[in-house]
Enzyme design. Structure first.
Site, PDB file in Angstrom:
ATOM      1  N   CYS A  64       0.695  -1.008   0.130  1.00 22.58           N
ATOM      2  CA  CYS A  64       0.007  -0.091  -0.018  1.00 22.58           C
ATOM      3  C   CYS A  64       0.848   1.258   0.102  1.00 22.58           C
ATOM      4  CB  CYS A  64      -0.993  -0.089   1.095  1.00 22.58           C
ATOM      5  SG  CYS A  64      -0.180   0.562   2.787  1.00 22.58           S
ATOM      6  N   GLU A 114       8.251  11.661  25.709  1.00 23.49           N
ATOM      7  CA  GLU A 114       7.077  11.583  26.420  1.00 23.49           C
ATOM      8  C   GLU A 114       6.138  12.751  26.724  1.00 23.49           C
ATOM      9  OE1 GLU A 114       6.924   8.558  28.169  1.00 23.49           O
ATOM     10  OE2 GLU A 114       5.173   9.130  29.179  1.00 23.49           O
ATOM     11  N   PHE A 134      14.604  -1.517  24.106  1.00 23.92           N
ATOM     12  CA  PHE A 134      13.903  -0.337  24.698  1.00 23.92           C
ATOM     13  C   PHE A 134      13.391   0.514  23.640  1.00 23.92           C
ATOM     14  CE2 PHE A 134      13.328   3.966  26.015  1.00 23.92           C
ATOM     15  CZ  PHE A 134      13.407   4.071  27.342  1.00 23.92           C
ATOM     16  N   GLY A 139      17.911  10.844  31.374  1.00 21.01           N
ATOM     17  CA  GLY A 139      17.446  11.600  32.327  1.00 21.01           C
ATOM     18  C   GLY A 139      15.844  11.602  32.237  1.00 21.01           C
ATOM     19  N   GLU A 161     -14.403  -1.246   4.634  1.00 24.79           N
ATOM     20  CA  GLU A 161     -15.354  -1.616   3.494  1.00 24.79           C
ATOM     21  C   GLU A 161     -16.946  -0.859   3.801  1.00 24.79           C
ATOM     22  OE1 GLU A 161     -15.818  -5.921   3.286  1.00 24.79           O
ATOM     23  OE2 GLU A 161     -17.561  -5.820   2.265  1.00 24.79           O
ATOM     24  N   ARG A 190     -19.994 -16.859   6.951  1.00 28.19           N
ATOM     25  CA  ARG A 190     -18.992 -17.484   6.384  1.00 28.19           C
ATOM     26  C   ARG A 190     -18.076 -18.230   7.468  1.00 28.19           C
ATOM     27  NH1 ARG A 190     -15.315 -16.696   1.860  1.00 28.19           N
ATOM     28  NH2 ARG A 190     -16.780 -15.404   0.897  1.00 28.19           N
ATOM     29  N   GLU A 237      -7.401 -12.999   0.775  1.00 28.01           N
ATOM     30  CA  GLU A 237      -7.613 -13.454   2.178  1.00 28.01           C
ATOM     31  C   GLU A 237      -7.365 -15.069   2.677  1.00 28.01           C
ATOM     32  OE1 GLU A 237     -12.034 -11.818   3.223  1.00 28.01           O
ATOM     33  OE2 GLU A 237     -11.922 -12.445   1.181  1.00 28.01           O
TER      34      GLU A 237
HETATM   35  C1  FAD Z   1       6.943   5.026  21.135  1.00 30.67           C
HETATM   36  C2  FAD Z   1       7.662   5.237  22.448  1.00 30.67           C
HETATM   37  C3  FAD Z   1       8.068   3.866  22.740  1.00 30.67           C
HETATM   38  C4  FAD Z   1       8.805   3.937  24.236  1.00 30.67           C
HETATM   39  N1  FAD Z   1       9.149   2.873  24.838  1.00 30.67           N
HETATM   40  C5  FAD Z   1       9.631   2.791  26.003  1.00 30.67           C
HETATM   41  C6  FAD Z   1      10.592   1.526  26.499  1.00 30.67           C
HETATM   42  O1  FAD Z   1      10.472   0.616  25.813  1.00 30.67           O
HETATM   43  N2  FAD Z   1      10.676   1.592  27.907  1.00 30.67           N
HETATM   44  C7  FAD Z   1      10.820   2.542  28.424  1.00 30.67           C
HETATM   45  O2  FAD Z   1      11.326   2.811  29.651  1.00 30.67           O
HETATM   46  N3  FAD Z   1      10.091   3.843  28.078  1.00 30.67           N
HETATM   47  C8  FAD Z   1       9.696   3.864  26.735  1.00 30.67           C
HETATM   48  N4  FAD Z   1       9.074   5.150  26.333  1.00 30.67           N
HETATM   49  C9  FAD Z   1       9.062   6.310  27.211  1.00 30.67           C
HETATM   50  C10 FAD Z   1      10.196   7.316  26.691  1.00 30.67           C
HETATM   51  O3  FAD Z   1      10.628   7.388  25.460  1.00 30.67           O
HETATM   52  C11 FAD Z   1      11.139   7.154  27.665  1.00 30.67           C
HETATM   53  O4  FAD Z   1      10.677   7.557  29.112  1.00 30.67           O
HETATM   54  C12 FAD Z   1      12.393   8.430  27.421  1.00 30.67           C
HETATM   55  O5  FAD Z   1      13.728   8.143  27.812  1.00 30.67           O
HETATM   56  C13 FAD Z   1      12.125  10.054  27.667  1.00 30.67           C
HETATM   57  O6  FAD Z   1      13.132  10.561  27.358  1.00 30.67           O
HETATM   58  P1  FAD Z   1      12.882  12.117  26.620  1.00 30.67           P
HETATM   59  O7  FAD Z   1      14.191  12.680  26.635  1.00 30.67           O
HETATM   60  O8  FAD Z   1      12.131  12.067  25.418  1.00 30.67           O
HETATM   61  O9  FAD Z   1      12.177  12.951  27.671  1.00 30.67           O
HETATM   62  P2  FAD Z   1      11.099  14.099  27.474  1.00 30.67           P
HETATM   63  O10 FAD Z   1       9.913  13.567  26.822  1.00 30.67           O
HETATM   64  O11 FAD Z   1      11.835  15.117  27.022  1.00 30.67           O
HETATM   65  O12 FAD Z   1      11.075  14.027  29.150  1.00 30.67           O
HETATM   66  C14 FAD Z   1      10.463  13.286  29.966  1.00 30.67           C
HETATM   67  C15 FAD Z   1      10.229  13.902  31.412  1.00 30.67           C
HETATM   68  O13 FAD Z   1      11.517  14.030  31.921  1.00 30.67           O
HETATM   69  C16 FAD Z   1      11.700  15.434  32.268  1.00 30.67           C
HETATM   70  N5  FAD Z   1      13.264  15.792  32.066  1.00 30.67           N
HETATM   71  C17 FAD Z   1      13.775  15.564  30.816  1.00 30.67           C
HETATM   72  N6  FAD Z   1      15.278  15.787  31.146  1.00 30.67           N
HETATM   73  C18 FAD Z   1      15.438  16.234  32.392  1.00 30.67           C
HETATM   74  C19 FAD Z   1      16.324  16.759  33.371  1.00 30.67           C
HETATM   75  N7  FAD Z   1      17.549  16.959  32.585  1.00 30.67           N
HETATM   76  N8  FAD Z   1      16.087  17.086  34.654  1.00 30.67           N
HETATM   77  C20 FAD Z   1      14.905  17.166  35.133  1.00 30.67           C
HETATM   78  N9  FAD Z   1      13.877  16.654  34.354  1.00 30.67           N
HETATM   79  C21 FAD Z   1      13.953  16.401  33.034  1.00 30.67           C
HETATM   80  C22 FAD Z   1      10.641  16.452  31.293  1.00 30.67           C
HETATM   81  O14 FAD Z   1      10.415  17.571  31.975  1.00 30.67           O
HETATM   82  C23 FAD Z   1       9.496  15.347  31.492  1.00 30.67           C
HETATM   83  O15 FAD Z   1       8.709  15.509  32.776  1.00 30.67           O
HETATM   84  C24 FAD Z   1       8.610   4.945  24.993  1.00 30.67           C
HETATM   85  C25 FAD Z   1       7.929   6.260  24.607  1.00 30.67           C
HETATM   86  C26 FAD Z   1       7.649   6.194  23.165  1.00 30.67           C
HETATM   87  C27 FAD Z   1       6.691   7.307  22.775  1.00 30.67           C
HETATM   88  S1  FES Z   2       3.119  -1.530   2.572  1.00 34.04           S
HETATM   89 FE1  FES Z   2       3.556  -1.629   4.454  1.00 34.04          FE
HETATM   90  S2  FES Z   2       1.863  -0.772   5.496  1.00 34.04           S
HETATM   91 FE2  FES Z   2       1.286  -1.117   3.458  1.00 34.04          FE
END
Ligand code: FAD
Ligand code: FES
Ligand code: FES
Length: 1351
Positions: free
Chosen positions: A126, A274, A346, A358, A816, A894, A1284
């Site tokens: 797709c 996050e 992760f 952090g 559909e 079906r 299918e």
């Molecule tokens: C698709 C997806 C998958 C994920 N999978 C996992 C996973 O497998 N395992 C897991 O544990 N987590 C997972 N997470 C959660 C997230 O990715 C992690 O917690 C990540 O490490 C957050 O880091 P960031 O820099 O993006 O944080 P941000 O979103 O930028 O901040 C997160 C929080 O930390 C605070 N902060 C950031 N830096 C500091 C600092 N230096 N001092 C004080 N406060 C601070 C911010 O204010 C906020 O409250 C996932 C998230 C998504 C969207």
């Molecule tokens: S070709 Fe990957 S979602 Fe359709």
């Protein structure tokens, strides 16, 4: 991130962003800090190649590459893929962004090899996932420095792990991996073809080698802009309309800002992974963001003899790299390895590339994967504050106070994490290990994570056997409470104990006492989580013993010590020769849009530009099931700037009642909400943002009604059904049961399945006052029904409405019928205001509103002889239809028609009933009830086989239909290829020998079990509603010889248009490149059937053939004498000047007998597509984690119209089937099973919680063969429908897993039959592996414990 920062807090602050996109410089003065990069690319730069699949970082469709200069003195560049849907636009200052448009373009004929290879190797169906996948591949190739296999540093193992952040719902991943492996340097390590196979085999290795031959040139990389090499980051302050963005560049500046705006007055942000989820889905509002990406102190990596110091602002990818460099168990006691292991699974590459350590810590998620390891390592946090310039050190064990609450003051910043390094001697050793079990390995949050650490000292004993005593223990768990938890009491109790199995058993008991979970615990699965805690402790025990070389560990248990190492996957295909009579049909032409899809130039509905005056719609949805609407308050919503109007049932001029077959649902709820997610109204605003904001401000007051019914059992209890019972009967079941030597009864449940098309529902309605026309652009499989039902709601004739469909980013049945009501709502809104209106339904809304595959409950009674010959079957099927009819009755029918699979039940009664519940209406999904019925049948086979202690294959063969047998709906089986397919697959897959090898393996391994299974399937082709088996086509040949076809089918990735083009070219006798299909539109071909039932190639192919034959016949009359070799273009020209009609209309109706008549116990399909599959799996019985080792599929597709496209359908459907039967689990709040989530609401509403198979789930060895010499005279060019039928074959993995599970149960002394519901999730598998751990975890009888499910 950027390391260089010599600036002081007094540095000038800028209020704009400087960055490059695809080599073009942009200085942006007008950004809103809450815009994501994806939004900016699509809406401000009109770069529509990157796709919005989920908006939560879970699908990878939005992947772009960001390059940045790390250090302007060393010229060191960093390239990282990111999810543009999460990245704030403000985060890209100083970066070069490469989007799919930057790589290459069909228009410019400069495709990058990542694009062309993916297209040519059928890696795009797709196409909606494709731009993201190409970007991940490009980044992998680029970061390996070379793209030519002869000089590349890229390995096939690297490739295997490069796509953990990308999902594809169509291909089954194998072709994508094949294409990607062409860039690896060590492709020779791939297995070559098995020399015993004499048929023409094409393997992953062959494909890779063929590309190596073609490409010796270096592949060009996109240059990093010179200007950015000298870019000096400066402090940024941007004031947006709603939010402010600060980017300090020194710690002082950051601390100053933090103290000026403490607490909720500002939000620190690093990767935003996050924070974006909080703002988008939890609707938290922050007035001010302070980006901490450019602070040097936060990016440090320091190692001393006693300490690791990790900056809080290191990305997880950088952390992985540095830990790998440092990794030395002797020096760090295993802490580096424990963190590396945890980071491997992760999130995804894209997330790890931006997310910080952090951020993970401060985020304080109870299911953080890193925090348990850091706690076990006794990490300490270094916190800084501005006012007193104080620095505090807080042990991580004291940091988490309560759910998402941490011991950090309002104005503090986490600067670094200190991890003490243990000292090991020969008599004193420290061990640390990490564990994580999630629903899926790739990109999934852990259900339970753990960091386990012990310090042991050697005890002098009188015997030779060395013993160890516990000096210190730290056991930290995620997923076992509102915070990351240290099992403090357990740890304390263990001190001084010897390191023995008895001690670890005691630890398990203590840990369970310390971390009780009950059924109200958010996230559910309390028994499984309690089991996992013990499994991890036990694994850790075996690991430590194996490290200590303790002989006390039974070698059969050693596999518990180490995690499974996944080998590199590969595939092979066997394709019979194309018939000589065909020139084009039967050739593996690449998907016609493949190049456009790999370049991002293929346009989907949401990529269409907005017309002037367009309004944006957002739904106001019911939040209560079965509730009377008392009032609707628009006060707050109407104050949102840009608000235009609210549209509801009062605006319907025609009929508010709608529905595909029966008009039993409302477009807009007028009084009583049938379910959570039903549409109450639509808010129209001048911008998309305003419409979402306003829709959420509409206040609705409800009066709750009773009863609320959610499950099949609820419906049976309340006798809540739709329509009457259906029944199908053959023979005399009473007599059959009286003749049976054995009778078994059982009940089995199969859960629903979300379509998870990568492109969510999307539509645009353009009204015109000129003759009251309405033009619809919709992502639908059913343009004619969309047109008709829209006209019904508008109260106009159908001929005033035109529905266009260019292509869909996947449909799978989900578009559909359920795509129609949202389109009607938008159409009504557009007509009300007389302006174009558009809407792209967000992923979570789409999942909540548009219905899924029907869950089924199947109760059976089967009679059979001692040899296993069936005598009678009495079976009852209930399906959870949701709140309205939709397509539920044909789906149930079906299922009933497929309950026999490929076996003869001489006396049979099949009854079925639709359960009406307060859930969104369930709907069509690839297989359309077939897989549910077939699953019921194979469960019965399994039950009978286990009862008789016979191999299931014996039962299958004994009861297999023979040529000419009548099915239970009286259709004779002609061209019955199942016995041949089965025999040849048993042979070619070496099934019997491998069964023995599996048994041997199982004897030698206590906690790892293998399972192997083989299954057949037959699938009836034709709509059971006879009238739908018709199609029409319009063929225009233009004077220049080019051909334009319109037909009734829609393209959703299945390659329909490609097949149709080859049919037209074959019949007309022209070059295939002269033929085009532009779109599907109801003003070109009227009264079309939905693109469904796998029948679209059959129906539309015949219609096109009939139309083309008319034109060809007319042209043939002109061909005589010398003209016989006249080129096509000249012939066409001659025909035009001879005043011959070069256009034709074709119509086809599938010949009778056809259709189903349950009152007469009869049904007729046109024919059956048939296939078989064998699978071998390996299961970790302690956790439920599993891998598919090998799959062999043998499929009868007649004489294939396009073998590679058919193989794409087979593999894609198979993997979707694997998802259905193993990991895809919908969780609905209800009164019994899932009390922790809101009744009637869907918990699993996005890729974060709903897991479809990912790259890591591809069978390690995937073999597909198409049956030769099996023409099918009943369909176009002797082909067979394929969309299918292969889906059910995915169940072979379920049964292989069940066999593995049963092997463990038998070993544990439980040899009786165990009813095992679908899907076989890690939870269900683990809990079925009954042992001492499950016994301690379950309150009730653990040997019959069934994991919960929404059915
Ligand atoms: C698709 C997806 C998958 C994920 N999978 C996992 C996973 O497998 N395992 C897991 O544990 N987590 C997972 N997470 C959660 C997230 O990715 C992690 O917690 C990540 O490490 C957050 O880091 P960031 O820099 O993006 O944080 P941000 O979103 O930028 O901040 C997160 C929080 O930390 C605070 N902060 C950031 N830096 C500091 C600092 N230096 N001092 C004080 N406060 C601070 C911010 O204010 C906020 O409250 C996932 C998230 C998504 C969207
Ligand atoms: S070709 Fe990957 S979602 Fe359709
Ligand atoms: S749209 Fe960004 S990851 Fe799905």
């Amino acid at each position: 991130m950027v390391k260089e920062s010599t600036q002081q807090s007094t540095s000038p602050t800028i209020d704009y962003l400087l960055f490059y996109v695809n080599g073009k410089k942009i200085i942006e003065h007008h950004v809103e800090p809450d815009w994501t990069l994806l939004w900016y690319l699509k809406n401000k730069l009109n770069l529509t190649g990157s796709k919005l699949g989920c908006g939560e970082g879970g699908c990878g469709a939005c992947t772009v590459l960001i390059s940045q200069c790390l250090n302007r003195h060393s010229d060191e560049l960093e390239h990282r893929t990111v999810n543009a849907c999460l990245a704030p636009i403000c985060s890209v200052d100083g970066c070069h962004i490469i989007t799919i448009e930057g790589l290459g373009s069909v228009a410019k004929s400069n495709l990058h090899p990542a694009q062309s290879r993916l297209a040519e190797m059928f890696g795009s169906q797709c196409g909606f996932c494709t731009p993201g996948i190409v970007m991940s591949l490009y980044a992998t190739v680029t970061s390996s420095n070379h793209s030519n296999p002869s000089s590349s540093s890229l390995t096939i193992q690297d490739i295997e792990e490069a796509f953990d952040g990308n999902l594809c719902r169509c291909t089954g991943y194998r072709p994508i991996l094949d294409a990607a492996k062409t860039f690896a340097k060590d492709i020779h390590k791939l297995p070559s073809k098995d020399s015993s196979i004499t048929k023409p085999v094409s393997t992953t290795l062959d494909k890779c080698l063929s590309f190596v031959k073609h490409t010796d040139k270096e592949i060009k990389k996109i240059e990093f802009p010179q200007e950015l090499r000298h870019h000096i980051p400066q402090s940024i302050y941007i004031k947006g309309s709603f939010v402010e963005w600060y980017r300090p560049i020194t710690l002082n500046e950051l601390l100053h800002l933090r103290s000026t705006y403490p607490g909720s007055a500002s939000k620190l942000v690093f990767g935003n992974t996050e924070v974006q989820i909080e703002t988008k889905f939890k609707r938290l509002k922050y007035p001010r963001f302070i980006s901490v990406t450019h602070i040097e102190e936060l990016q440090q990596f320091t190692r001393t003899q006693t300490l690791l110091i990790l900056g809080a602002g290191v990305t997880l990818t950088c952390l992985q790299g540095r830990l790998t460099e440092w990794n030395d168990k002797k020096l760090d006691g295993g802490i580096c390895q424990a963190l590396i292991d945890q980071l491997k699974y992760f999130a995804s590459t894209q997330i790890r590339n931006v997310a910080s350590l952090g951020g993970n810590i401060v985020n304080a998620s109870p299911i953080s994967d890193v925090n348990p390891v850091l706690q076990a390592a006794d990490a300490v946090l270094e916190l800084h504050r501005a006012d007193t310039n104080s620095i505090r050190f807080v042990p991580l064990r004291d940091f988490f106070l309560a759910y998402r609450r941490v011991a950090m003051t309002d104005d503090e910043v986490l600067v670094s994490i200190h991890i003490p390094l243990p000292t090991s001697t020969t008599t004193n050793k420290t061990f640390i290990h990490s564990y994580k079990q999630a629903r899926r390995r790739d990109d999934d949050i852990g259900i339970v994570s753990a960091g386990l650490c012990v310090q042991l000292e050697s005890i002098n004993t009188t015997t030779d056997k060395q013993q160890w005593r516990i000096v210190c223990a730290r056991f930290s768990f995620g997923g076992m409470g509102p915070t990351t938890i240290l099992a403090k009491n357990t740890q304390q109790e263990l001190i001084g104990q010897t390191w023995s199995r008895t001690t670890i058993t005691k630890a398990c008991e203590l840990a369970l006492k310390e971390m009780p979970l009950d059924e109200l615990t958010p996230g559910g699965q309390p028994e499984y989580r309690r089991t996992l805690v013990q499994s991890f402790l036990f694994k850790f025990y075996v690991y430590v013993c194996s490290e200590l070389h303790q002989l006390s560990v039974d070698p059969k248990e050693l596999s518990a010590a180490h995690s499974y190492h996944r080998a590199v996957s590969h595939g092979q295909q066997i394709i019979p020769e194309r018939p000589n009579s065909q020139k084009i049909v039967g050739t593996s032409l690449p998907h016609r849009s493949a190049y456009l899809q790999t370049t991002g130039e293929a346009k989907y509905t949401d990529d269409m530009p907005s017309l002037p005056n367009t309004l944006y719609a957002a739904f106001v949805l019911a939040t209560q099931p079965n509730a009377r609407i008392k009032s609707i308050d628009l006060g707050a919503a109407s104050k949102v700037p840009g608000f235009v109007t609210f549209v509801n049932h009062n605006d319907i001029k025609g009929n508010n009642m709608t529905g595909d077959i029966v008009h039993d649902e409302e477009v807009f709820v007028s009084s009583i909400t049938p379910c959570v997610g039903s549409i109450i109204g639509v808010v129209l605003c001048e911008t998309e943002r305003a419409s979402y904001a306003a829709a959420h401000l509409v206040q609705i007051e409800y009066e709750l009604l009773t009863p609320t019914i959610f499950t099949i059992d609820d419906a049976i209890e309340h006798q809540s059904f739709l329509d009457n019972e259906r029944c199908l009967q053959q023979g005399d079941i009473e007599k059959g049961f009286s003749e049976a030597e054995n009778i078994l009864e059982g009940t089995i449940l199969i859960g629903g399945q979300e379509h998870f098309y990568l492109e969510t529902n999307c539509c645009m309605a353009i009204p015109s006052n000129d003759d009251y026309e309405l033009t619809l652009y919709s992502s639908t499989q059913n343009p004619s029904k969309t047109q008709e039902l829209t006209a019904l709601a508008l109260g106009c004739d159908v001929n005033h409405v035109v529905c266009h469909v260019k292509r869909m980013g996947g449909g799978f049945g989900g578009k559909e019928s359920r795509s129609i009501t949202p389109t009607i709502a938008i159409a009504v809104a557009a007509v009300k205001v007389g302006r174009p209106v558009r809407m792209n339904i967000e992923r979570d809304v789409d999942m909540c509103v548009t219905g899924q595959r029907h869950p089924f409950k199947i109760k059976y009674k089967v009679g059979f002889t001692n040899e296993g010959q069936f005598k009678a079957l009495d079976v009852y099927l209930w399906s959870n239809a949701g709140c309205s009819f939709d397509l539920s009755m044909p789906v149930l029918e079906r299922a009933m028609l497929h309950i026999d699979n490929t076996y003869r039940f001489p006396n049979i009664r099949v009854r079925g009933r639709l359960c009406k519940t307060h859930l969104p209406s369930n709907t069509a999904f690839r297989g359309f009830g077939g897989p549910q019925g077939l699953f019921g049948c194979e469960t019965i086979i399994d039950h009978v086989a286990r009862h008789l202690k016979l191999d299931a294959l014996v039962i299958r063969r004994l009861n297999m239909y023979k040529e000419g047998d009548l099915t239970h709906f009286s259709q004779p089986l002609e061209r019955w290829n199942i016995p041949r397919l089965m025999d040849e697959l048993v042979e070619s897959s070496d099934f019997l020998q491998r069964q023995k090898t599996v048994e041997e393996f199982n004897k030698l391994n206590t906690y790892r079990k293998r399972g192997i299974a083989i299954l057949p399937t037959k699938f009836g082709i034709a709509f059971t509603a006879k009238f739908l088996n018709q199609a029409a086509a319009l063929v225009h040949v233009y004077k220049d010889g080019s051909v334009l076809i319109s037909h009734g089918g829609t393209e959703m990735g299945q390659g329909l248009h490609t097949k149709m083009i080859s049919v037209a070219a074959e019949v007309l006798g022209c070059n295939v490149n002269r033929v085009r299909i532009s779109e599907t539109a109801t003003d070109k071909v009227a009264n079309t059937s939905p693109t469904a039932a796998s029948a679209s190639s059959d129906l539309n192919g015949m219609a096109i053939r009939i139309a083309c034959e008319q034109i060809r016949e007319r042209l043939n009359k002109l061909v005589s004498g010398d003209d016989i070799h006249l080129p096509w273009e000249s012939l066409v020209k001659k025909a035009y000047f001879s005043r011959i009609d070069l256009c034709a209309h074709g119509f086809y109706a599938t010949p009778e007998p056809l259709g189903a008549d349950f009152s007469q116990n009869r049904a007729s399909f046109n024919y059956f597509t048939q296939g078989t599959a064998a699978a071998e799996v390996e299961l970790d019985t302690l956790t439920g984690d599993w891998h598919i080792l090998r799959v062999d599929i043998f499929m009868d597709v007649g004489t294939s119209l396009n073998p590679q496209i058919d193989i794409g359908q087979i593999e894609g459907a198979f993997i979707q089937g694997v998802g259905l039967f193993t990991m895809e689990e919908l969780i609905w709040g209800d009164h019994k099973q899932y009390k922790w989530t809101k009744p009637g609401a869907l918990f699993t509403r996005g890729p974060g919680t709903y897991k479809i198979p990912s790259f890591n789930d591809v069978p390690i060895d995937m073999r597909v063969e198409l049956l030769s010499n099996a023409p099918n005279p009943l369909a176009i060019y002797s082909s067979k429908a394929i969309g299918e039928p292969p889906l059910f074959l995915g169940a072979v993995v379920f049964f292989a897993l069940k066999n593995a599970c049963m092997a463990y149960r038998e070993q544990q002394g439980y040899s009786e039959y165990f009813p095992f519901n679908s899907p076989a999730t890690v939870e269900r598998l683990r809990m079925a592996c009954t042992d001492e751990f499950t016994q301690r975890a379950c309150i009730d009888k653990h040997e019959i414990f069934q994991a919960r499910g929404s059915y």
